[in-house]
Design a protein around this motif. Structure first.
Motif, short mmCIF file in Angstrom:
data_model
loop_
_atom_site.label_atom_id
_atom_site.label_comp_id
_atom_site.label_asym_id
_atom_site.label_seq_id
_atom_site.Cartn_x
_atom_site.Cartn_y
_atom_site.Cartn_z
N ASN A 1 21.41 30.61 35.75
CA ASN A 1 20.83 30.08 37.07
C ASN A 1 21.05 30.96 37.90
O ASN A 1 22.19 31.06 38.43
CB ASN A 1 21.67 28.78 37.07
N ARG A 2 19.97 31.41 38.47
CA ARG A 2 20.40 32.46 39.60
C ARG A 2 20.72 31.84 40.82
O ARG A 2 21.32 32.44 41.72
CB ARG A 2 18.91 33.26 39.80
N ASP A 3 20.65 30.47 41.06
CA ASP A 3 21.14 29.74 42.23
C ASP A 3 22.55 29.68 42.21
O ASP A 3 23.14 29.46 43.13
CB ASP A 3 20.53 28.25 42.30
N ALA A 4 23.11 29.97 41.19
CA ALA A 4 24.72 30.02 40.86
C ALA A 4 25.06 31.50 41.16
O ALA A 4 26.23 31.48 41.05
CB ALA A 4 25.23 29.64 39.58
N SER A 5 24.36 32.46 41.67
CA SER A 5 24.77 33.66 41.88
C SER A 5 25.86 33.87 43.04
O SER A 5 27.01 34.51 42.89
CB SER A 5 23.66 34.60 42.17
N ALA A 6 25.73 32.97 43.93
CA ALA A 6 27.04 32.97 45.11
C ALA A 6 28.17 32.65 44.51
O ALA A 6 29.40 33.03 44.74
CB ALA A 6 26.58 31.94 46.23
N ALA A 7 28.44 31.53 43.50
CA ALA A 7 29.41 31.10 42.83
C ALA A 7 30.04 32.12 41.99
O ALA A 7 31.11 32.29 41.65
CB ALA A 7 29.19 29.69 42.14
N GLN B 1 32.65 45.27 46.91
CA GLN B 1 31.49 46.19 46.63
C GLN B 1 31.52 46.02 44.97
O GLN B 1 30.46 46.23 44.43
CB GLN B 1 31.74 47.70 46.96
N ASP B 2 32.71 46.05 44.53
CA ASP B 2 32.72 46.20 43.08
C ASP B 2 32.24 44.88 42.53
O ASP B 2 31.49 44.84 41.41
CB ASP B 2 34.09 46.01 42.48
N ALA B 3 32.29 43.75 43.24
CA ALA B 3 31.66 42.35 42.85
C ALA B 3 30.19 42.46 43.10
O ALA B 3 29.45 41.83 42.06
CB ALA B 3 32.42 41.26 43.51
N PHE B 4 29.84 43.11 43.69
CA PHE B 4 28.29 43.31 43.91
C PHE B 4 27.79 44.05 42.92
O PHE B 4 26.72 43.64 42.19
CB PHE B 4 27.86 43.76 45.39
N VAL B 5 28.44 45.16 42.33
CA VAL B 5 27.99 45.82 41.44
C VAL B 5 27.90 45.20 40.06
O VAL B 5 27.13 45.14 39.22
CB VAL B 5 28.82 47.27 41.30
N LYS B 6 28.91 44.34 39.96
CA LYS B 6 29.16 43.48 38.68
C LYS B 6 27.96 42.48 38.49
O LYS B 6 27.40 42.42 37.91
CB LYS B 6 30.35 43.06 38.67
N LEU B 7 27.76 42.02 39.81
CA LEU B 7 26.71 41.02 40.12
C LEU B 7 25.13 41.72 39.75
O LEU B 7 24.46 40.98 38.97
CB LEU B 7 26.65 40.35 41.42
N ALA B 8 25.07 42.84 40.34
CA ALA B 8 23.80 43.59 39.92
C ALA B 8 23.60 43.69 38.35
O ALA B 8 22.55 43.87 37.92
CB ALA B 8 23.51 45.02 40.79
N GLY B 9 24.71 44.29 37.71
CA GLY B 9 24.55 44.54 36.25
C GLY B 9 24.41 43.21 35.61
O GLY B 9 23.87 43.34 34.56
N ARG B 10 24.53 42.09 36.25
CA ARG B 10 24.54 41.02 35.26
C ARG B 10 23.23 39.87 35.83
O ARG B 10 23.12 38.94 35.29
CB ARG B 10 25.70 39.94 35.40
N LEU B 11 22.39 40.40 36.93
CA LEU B 11 21.76 39.65 37.47
C LEU B 11 20.57 39.01 36.50
O LEU B 11 20.08 37.95 36.47
CB LEU B 11 20.98 40.22 38.60
#
Length: 176
Positions: free
Chosen positions: A67-73, A52-62
């Motif tokens: 390169n949005r294709d690298a979001s899984a990495a 969950q924390d990883a997704f919150v960080k991802l949301a803040g940096r989206l």
């Protein structure tokens, strides 16, 4: 460009046009992020928190990802970093968490002998953190040596050495 607004549920700014994409991304990658965190930490509840924390960080940096294709990495890298940070902050608690994790871990053993899987799981928890990360990323997540090296922040040679030493220890303790 979409308008930026504060999402009150997670407390970060997210562009309105990317909210749907974030929801789809979460649906597609939440289980794999939790599974990776679980394999790195050995604790189901902690794995959920880290994912969950990883997704919150991802949301803040989206919005800032080139390169949005690298979001899984990026998500995988964030899960590894949050796991590493947890063990740095709570070294004393680590022994307790491993003991508790052995009693509450997931019970799925996809077609494998439960006794061998249980022994392998126990021995995996005895590996050094970086060896465990290398083994899990290489053999469970099926990442290349280059991808694993990038996530761990080391050279490909170091990944080979960590994986080799980790597998040697597992073979010595569990058998082939």
């Amino acid at each position: 460009m979409g308008r930026t607004s504060v999402d009150r549920t997670i407390g970060v700014s997210v562009r309105r046009t990317w909210r749907g994409e974030l929801g789809e991304f979460y649906a597609a990658h939440a289980q794999s992020a939790k599974r990776l965190a679980y394999l790195l930490t050995g604790d189901n509840q902690l794995a959920e928190d880290i994912a969950q924390d990883a997704f919150v960080k991802l949301a803040g940096r989206l919005g800032g990802l080139r390169n949005r294709d690298a979001s899984a990495a990026y998500l995988r890298q964030t899960v590894v970093n949050l796991s590493r940070s947890h063990f740095r902050r709570q070294r004393v608690e680590r022994t307790y968490l491993q003991r508790e994790a052995s009693m509450h871990r997931m019970e799925t053993v996809e077609g494998r002998d439960a006794v061998v899987a249980d022994a392998l799981w126990t021995e995996l928890q005895h590996l050094a953190y970086r060896q465990r990360c290398a083994v899990v990323l290489r053999y469970y997540e099926d990442l290349s040596e280059n991808q694993t090296a990038e996530i761990l922040g080391c050279s490909v040679g170091a990944v080979k050495a960590l994986t080799n030493r980790g597998m040697e220890q597992l073979r010595a303790r569990v058998g082939s």
